[in-house]
Design a protein around this motif. Structure first.
Motif, PDB file in Angstrom:
ATOM      1  N   LEU A  30      22.012 -23.082 -47.364  1.00  0.00           N
ATOM      2  CA  LEU A  30      22.086 -21.664 -47.016  1.00  0.00           C
ATOM      3  C   LEU A  30      23.166 -20.969 -47.820  1.00  0.00           C
ATOM      4  N   ASP A  31      22.938 -19.725 -48.133  1.00  0.00           N
ATOM      5  CA  ASP A  31      23.960 -18.873 -48.736  1.00  0.00           C
ATOM      6  C   ASP A  31      24.513 -18.019 -47.595  1.00  0.00           C
ATOM      7  N   ILE A  32      25.734 -18.311 -47.156  1.00  0.00           N
ATOM      8  CA  ILE A  32      26.358 -17.614 -46.036  1.00  0.00           C
ATOM      9  C   ILE A  32      27.536 -16.809 -46.563  1.00  0.00           C
ATOM     10  N   ALA A  33      27.515 -15.512 -46.319  1.00  0.00           N
ATOM     11  CA  ALA A  33      28.591 -14.647 -46.793  1.00  0.00           C
ATOM     12  C   ALA A  33      28.967 -13.653 -45.702  1.00  0.00           C
ATOM     13  N   ARG A  34      30.259 -13.380 -45.606  1.00  0.00           N
ATOM     14  CA  ARG A  34      30.697 -12.351 -44.673  1.00  0.00           C
ATOM     15  C   ARG A  34      30.144 -11.021 -45.138  1.00  0.00           C
ATOM     16  N   GLY A  35      29.807 -10.191 -44.182  1.00  0.00           N
ATOM     17  CA  GLY A  35      29.203  -8.928 -44.552  1.00  0.00           C
ATOM     18  C   GLY A  35      29.481  -7.838 -43.547  1.00  0.00           C
ATOM     19  N   ASP A  36      28.844  -6.722 -43.787  1.00  0.00           N
ATOM     20  CA  ASP A  36      28.928  -5.588 -42.878  1.00  0.00           C
ATOM     21  C   ASP A  36      28.038  -5.853 -41.679  1.00  0.00           C
ATOM     22  N   PRO A  37      28.230  -5.085 -40.606  1.00  0.00           N
ATOM     23  CA  PRO A  37      27.328  -5.238 -39.466  1.00  0.00           C
ATOM     24  C   PRO A  37      25.892  -4.998 -39.907  1.00  0.00           C
ATOM     25  N   PRO A  38      24.972  -5.821 -39.415  1.00  0.00           N
ATOM     26  CA  PRO A  38      23.571  -5.597 -39.794  1.00  0.00           C
ATOM     27  C   PRO A  38      23.090  -4.265 -39.255  1.00  0.00           C
ATOM     28  N   TYR A 144      27.914 -11.865 -40.634  1.00  0.00           N
ATOM     29  CA  TYR A 144      27.516 -12.670 -41.780  1.00  0.00           C
ATOM     30  C   TYR A 144      26.099 -12.316 -42.212  1.00  0.00           C
ATOM     31  N   ARG A 145      25.844 -12.512 -43.484  1.00  0.00           N
ATOM     32  CA  ARG A 145      24.496 -12.391 -44.050  1.00  0.00           C
ATOM     33  C   ARG A 145      24.130 -13.781 -44.538  1.00  0.00           C
ATOM     34  N   ILE A 146      22.956 -14.256 -44.146  1.00  0.00           N
ATOM     35  CA  ILE A 146      22.510 -15.600 -44.469  1.00  0.00           C
ATOM     36  C   ILE A 146      21.204 -15.507 -45.238  1.00  0.00           C
ATOM     37  N   TYR A 150      12.671 -19.381 -49.285  1.00  0.00           N
ATOM     38  CA  TYR A 150      11.539 -18.472 -49.064  1.00  0.00           C
ATOM     39  C   TYR A 150      12.000 -17.021 -48.905  1.00  0.00           C
ATOM     40  N   ARG A 151      13.168 -16.704 -49.420  1.00  0.00           N
ATOM     41  CA  ARG A 151      13.730 -15.346 -49.327  1.00  0.00           C
ATOM     42  C   ARG A 151      13.916 -14.911 -47.874  1.00  0.00           C
ATOM     43  N   ALA A 152      14.117 -15.867 -46.988  1.00  0.00           N
ATOM     44  CA  ALA A 152      14.378 -15.552 -45.580  1.00  0.00           C
ATOM     45  C   ALA A 152      15.824 -15.080 -45.447  1.00  0.00           C
ATOM     46  N   VAL A 153      16.005 -13.912 -44.878  1.00  0.00           N
ATOM     47  CA  VAL A 153      17.341 -13.336 -44.708  1.00  0.00           C
ATOM     48  C   VAL A 153      17.599 -13.130 -43.217  1.00  0.00           C
ATOM     49  N   PHE A 154      18.733 -13.631 -42.765  1.00  0.00           N
ATOM     50  CA  PHE A 154      19.176 -13.492 -41.388  1.00  0.00           C
ATOM     51  C   PHE A 154      20.539 -12.831 -41.395  1.00  0.00           C
ATOM     52  N   HIS A 155      20.976 -12.417 -40.242  1.00  0.00           N
ATOM     53  CA  HIS A 155      22.351 -11.975 -40.056  1.00  0.00           C
ATOM     54  C   HIS A 155      22.867 -12.661 -38.801  1.00  0.00           C
ATOM     55  N   ALA A 156      24.162 -12.870 -38.752  1.00  0.00           N
ATOM     56  CA  ALA A 156      24.781 -13.455 -37.569  1.00  0.00           C
ATOM     57  C   ALA A 156      26.057 -12.690 -37.276  1.00  0.00           C
ATOM     58  N   SER A 157      26.397 -12.648 -36.008  1.00  0.00           N
ATOM     59  CA  SER A 157      27.632 -11.979 -35.581  1.00  0.00           C
ATOM     60  C   SER A 157      28.346 -12.863 -34.576  1.00  0.00           C
ATOM     61  N   LEU A 158      29.666 -12.794 -34.606  1.00  0.00           N
ATOM     62  CA  LEU A 158      30.508 -13.467 -33.628  1.00  0.00           C
ATOM     63  C   LEU A 158      31.510 -12.446 -33.114  1.00  0.00           C
ATOM     64  N   CYS A 159      31.590 -12.326 -31.808  1.00  0.00           N
ATOM     65  CA  CYS A 159      32.487 -11.365 -31.169  1.00  0.00           C
ATOM     66  C   CYS A 159      33.282 -12.137 -30.111  1.00  0.00           C
ATOM     67  N   ALA A 160      34.601 -12.164 -30.219  1.00  0.00           N
ATOM     68  CA  ALA A 160      35.426 -12.953 -29.297  1.00  0.00           C
ATOM     69  C   ALA A 160      36.445 -12.076 -28.592  1.00  0.00           C
ATOM     70  N   PHE A 161      36.655 -12.372 -27.320  1.00  0.00           N
ATOM     71  CA  PHE A 161      37.634 -11.679 -26.495  1.00  0.00           C
ATOM     72  C   PHE A 161      38.426 -12.739 -25.744  1.00  0.00           C
TER      73      PHE A 161
END
Length: 185
Positions: A30-38, A144-146, A150-161
């Motif tokens: 996977l290509d995982i990079a920090r990114g802007d909010p999706p 994150y942008r993943i 097959y050119r599948a693109v996902f986004h992930a978010s982590l929010c901690a309190f």
């Protein structure tokens, strides 16, 4: 309330969880990079939300995914969907299982530092709810942008309190070097 070491550790934990859940055993990493909010992608896109909680903290993880042929092909390749199954339920089950595996990997590792952690079940919601993560009370938020095969693109978010000060250092375990060891039969 979440120290710099803990923030960096949470970031590494999420990346490890994403690789555990979304990276095929064979094939391109996977290509995982920090990114802007999706951006809210509309009704053809969803997100799976899970939480990890303990007495002193709450962590929300979200896997944002479009309902595209490329994403479907990725989950078929992972073996979480039967090839050619067109049902929306099969797709939801595959994405929920992957998000559950990601969050479960994080929960196992964070349990080494904190007692009494618990994890929710996956909830699929419309991705148009994604921008609201930024509005949650949080001490750490990362997106994150993943990109997968097959050119599948996902986004992930982590929010901690954190309710109490949180600081720990997590590093991925490295396999021990076994060069030169004798093997006994």
């Amino acid at each position: 309330m979440i120290g710099a070491n803990a923030q960096a550790s949470l970031d590494r934990l999420l990346e490890m969880g994403l690789r555990t859940a979304l990276e095929p055993a064979e094939g391109r990493a996977l290509d995982i990079a920090r990114g802007d909010p999706p951006a809210a992608a509309g009704p053809a896109s969803s997100m799976v939300v899970l939480m990890i909680a303990s007495h002193g903290f709450r962590i929300v993880t979200a896997l944002h995914f479009p309902r595209t042929d490329a994403v479907r092909a990725h989950f078929e390749r992972l073996g979480r969907m039967t090839a050619g199954d067109p049902s929306a339920q099969a797709f939801d089950d595959a994405i929920s299982e992957s998000a559950n595996m990601c969050c479960g990997a994080i929960n196992r590792e964070i349990g080494r530092f904190f007692d009494y952690t618990g994890m929710s079940t996956p909830h699929i919601i419309d991705s148009r709810s994604g921008p609201h993560l930024d509005r949650l009370t949080h001490h750490h938020l990362r997106h994150y942008r993943i990109v997968a095969e097959y050119r599948a693109v996902f986004h992930a978010s982590l929010c901690a309190f954190a309710h109490t000060p949180m600081d720990f250092v997590w590093e991925p375990e490295t396999a021990p070097d076994t060069t030169g060891e004798l093997e006994l039969f």
